[in-house]
Design a protein around this motif. Structure first.
Motif, short mmCIF file in Angstrom:
data_model
loop_
_atom_site.label_atom_id
_atom_site.label_comp_id
_atom_site.label_asym_id
_atom_site.label_seq_id
_atom_site.Cartn_x
_atom_site.Cartn_y
_atom_site.Cartn_z
N ASN A 54 0.81 -1.22 0.00
CA ASN A 54 0.00 0.00 0.00
C ASN A 54 0.85 1.27 0.00
O ASN A 54 0.31 2.38 0.08
N GLY A 55 2.16 1.13 -0.07
CA GLY A 55 3.06 2.27 -0.13
C GLY A 55 3.60 2.73 1.21
O GLY A 55 4.50 3.57 1.25
N GLU A 56 3.07 2.19 2.28
CA GLU A 56 3.55 2.58 3.61
C GLU A 56 4.84 1.86 3.96
O GLU A 56 5.15 0.79 3.42
N LEU A 57 5.60 2.45 4.87
CA LEU A 57 6.86 1.85 5.31
C LEU A 57 6.59 0.65 6.20
O LEU A 57 5.74 0.70 7.09
N ASP A 58 7.30 -0.43 5.96
CA ASP A 58 7.28 -1.57 6.88
C ASP A 58 8.23 -1.20 8.02
O ASP A 58 9.45 -1.21 7.86
N LYS A 59 7.66 -0.85 9.15
CA LYS A 59 8.45 -0.28 10.25
C LYS A 59 9.51 -1.23 10.80
O LYS A 59 10.43 -0.80 11.49
N ALA A 60 9.38 -2.50 10.49
CA ALA A 60 10.37 -3.47 10.97
C ALA A 60 11.73 -3.30 10.31
O ALA A 60 12.71 -3.87 10.77
N CYS A 61 11.82 -2.47 9.26
CA CYS A 61 13.09 -2.35 8.54
C CYS A 61 14.10 -1.46 9.24
O CYS A 61 15.28 -1.45 8.88
N LYS A 62 13.67 -0.70 10.24
CA LYS A 62 14.60 0.11 11.04
C LYS A 62 14.07 0.19 12.47
O LYS A 62 13.07 0.81 12.74
N ARG A 63 14.78 -0.49 13.37
CA ARG A 63 14.29 -0.63 14.74
C ARG A 63 15.42 -0.49 15.76
O ARG A 63 16.59 -0.68 15.44
N SER A 64 15.01 -0.18 16.98
CA SER A 64 15.90 -0.33 18.12
C SER A 64 15.76 -1.76 18.62
O SER A 64 14.78 -2.45 18.32
N PHE A 65 16.73 -2.21 19.40
CA PHE A 65 16.57 -3.50 20.04
C PHE A 65 15.44 -3.41 21.06
O PHE A 65 15.31 -2.41 21.77
N PRO A 66 14.60 -4.42 21.15
CA PRO A 66 13.51 -4.38 22.13
C PRO A 66 14.03 -4.50 23.55
O PRO A 66 14.99 -5.24 23.82
N ASN A 67 13.41 -3.75 24.45
CA ASN A 67 13.68 -3.89 25.87
C ASN A 67 12.34 -3.75 26.58
O ASN A 67 11.31 -3.55 25.94
#
Length: 285
Positions: free
Chosen positions: A122-135
């Motif tokens: 749909n043209g939106e960014l897949d947010k998983a492509c730039k992340r911080s490590f989860p805490n």
């Protein structure tokens, strides 16, 4: 060999075919090989892929489906490239993406892994492509959709630009362009993870080994993810939350108190049960 492209297929002939064709359709300035691991598909997708691509692609047939990490590792063990690209079978690689990232890695020898801008259908960014490590903190904000202006608490790095190049913590397993030297130092994918969390874990180990991880927002792929509103298989939901538990226990439990660990484990279990319950009322594909 300059680059080994690794793709795991599981009953997705058309998607996998289109992903491979998107690579072949664009001219690359380096030598590459494509390794496709079939994770014990029960349809005829492997046979059809072999017939379609012939000897242009190396195929590995798994006798059983032990998950995404295990599938990728089969190819990684025989990959010949100076670099390795983990690429999802439901992606389309855009023109010059591989060339641009290859050249960037050649010119930045301290970079162990590099990802690109991943765009949904749909043209939106897949947010998983730039992340911080989860805490514990940033996961809490994310899971309960609590907005934060703090960079330290922003798991999805929404405060950083989508079209630029900079260092981050974590990429998505849909597209991970890695230096084989860094991968050999950090170790392959952890097969304890079935199909979620293995990318975060690998990025964590690559950075721990002293390598940089880069988000290259000037180039992109398309990721044909399924709509979140559709009904999911219960196993996928279970594996998603199981991956949370594995990652936390592996990397954070030893540095946290007993009480914090219990709260985290209970929280993961409650969220998993809640998601499974809500999934019952969603429409099927």
């Amino acid at each position: 060999m300059d680059l080994s492209v690794v793709i795991v297929n599981y009953q997705t002939f058309e998607l996998t075919k289109n992903t491979i064709n998107s690579i072949f359709e664009n001219e690359c300035s380096f030598e590459y090989e494509i390794l496709v691991v079939d994770n014990a598909s029960s349809d005829d997708s492997l046979a059809k892929l072999k017939e379609y691509f012939g000897d242009k692609v190396t195929f590995i047939a798994s006798k059983e489906n032990n998950g995404f990490a295990a599938g990728n590792n089969q190819a990684l063990r025989i990959a010949k490239g100076k670099y390795v690209l983990l690429l999802n079978s439901d992606t389309i690689v855009w023109e010059n993406t591989l060339n641009n990232i290859y050249n960037y890695m050649e010119n930045h020898e301290d970079v162990g892994a590099c990802g690109c801008r991943v765009v949904l259908e749909n043209g939106e960014l897949d947010k998983a492509c730039k992340r911080s490590f989860p805490n514990v903190k940033n996961s809490f904000f994310r899971l309960f959709h609590i907005p934060t202006k703090s960079k330290d608490n922003d798991y999805n790095l929404d405060n950083l630009p989508d079209y630029e190049i900079y260092e981050i913590d974590c990429l998505t397993g849909a597209f991970m362009f890695m230096r084989s030297e860094a991968l050999n130092q950090s170790g392959f994918l952890d097969e304890t993870f079935f199909m979620y969390g293995e990318d975060i874990d690998l990025c964590y180990r690559i950075k721990k080994a002293g390598w940089k991880i880069i988000y290259y927002g000037e180039s992109k792929i398309t990721h044909l993810k399924g709509a979140s509103s559709k009904k999911q298989k219960s196993k996928l939901i279970y594996e998603f939350y199981r991956a949370m538990y594995i990652y936390y226990k592996k990397h954070h439990a030893d540095e946290s108190s007993f009480i914090v660990n219990i709260v985290v484990y209970i929280g993961i279990a409650v969220l998993c049960i809640l998601k499974l319950f809500l999934n019952l009322f969603k429409k099927k594909d």
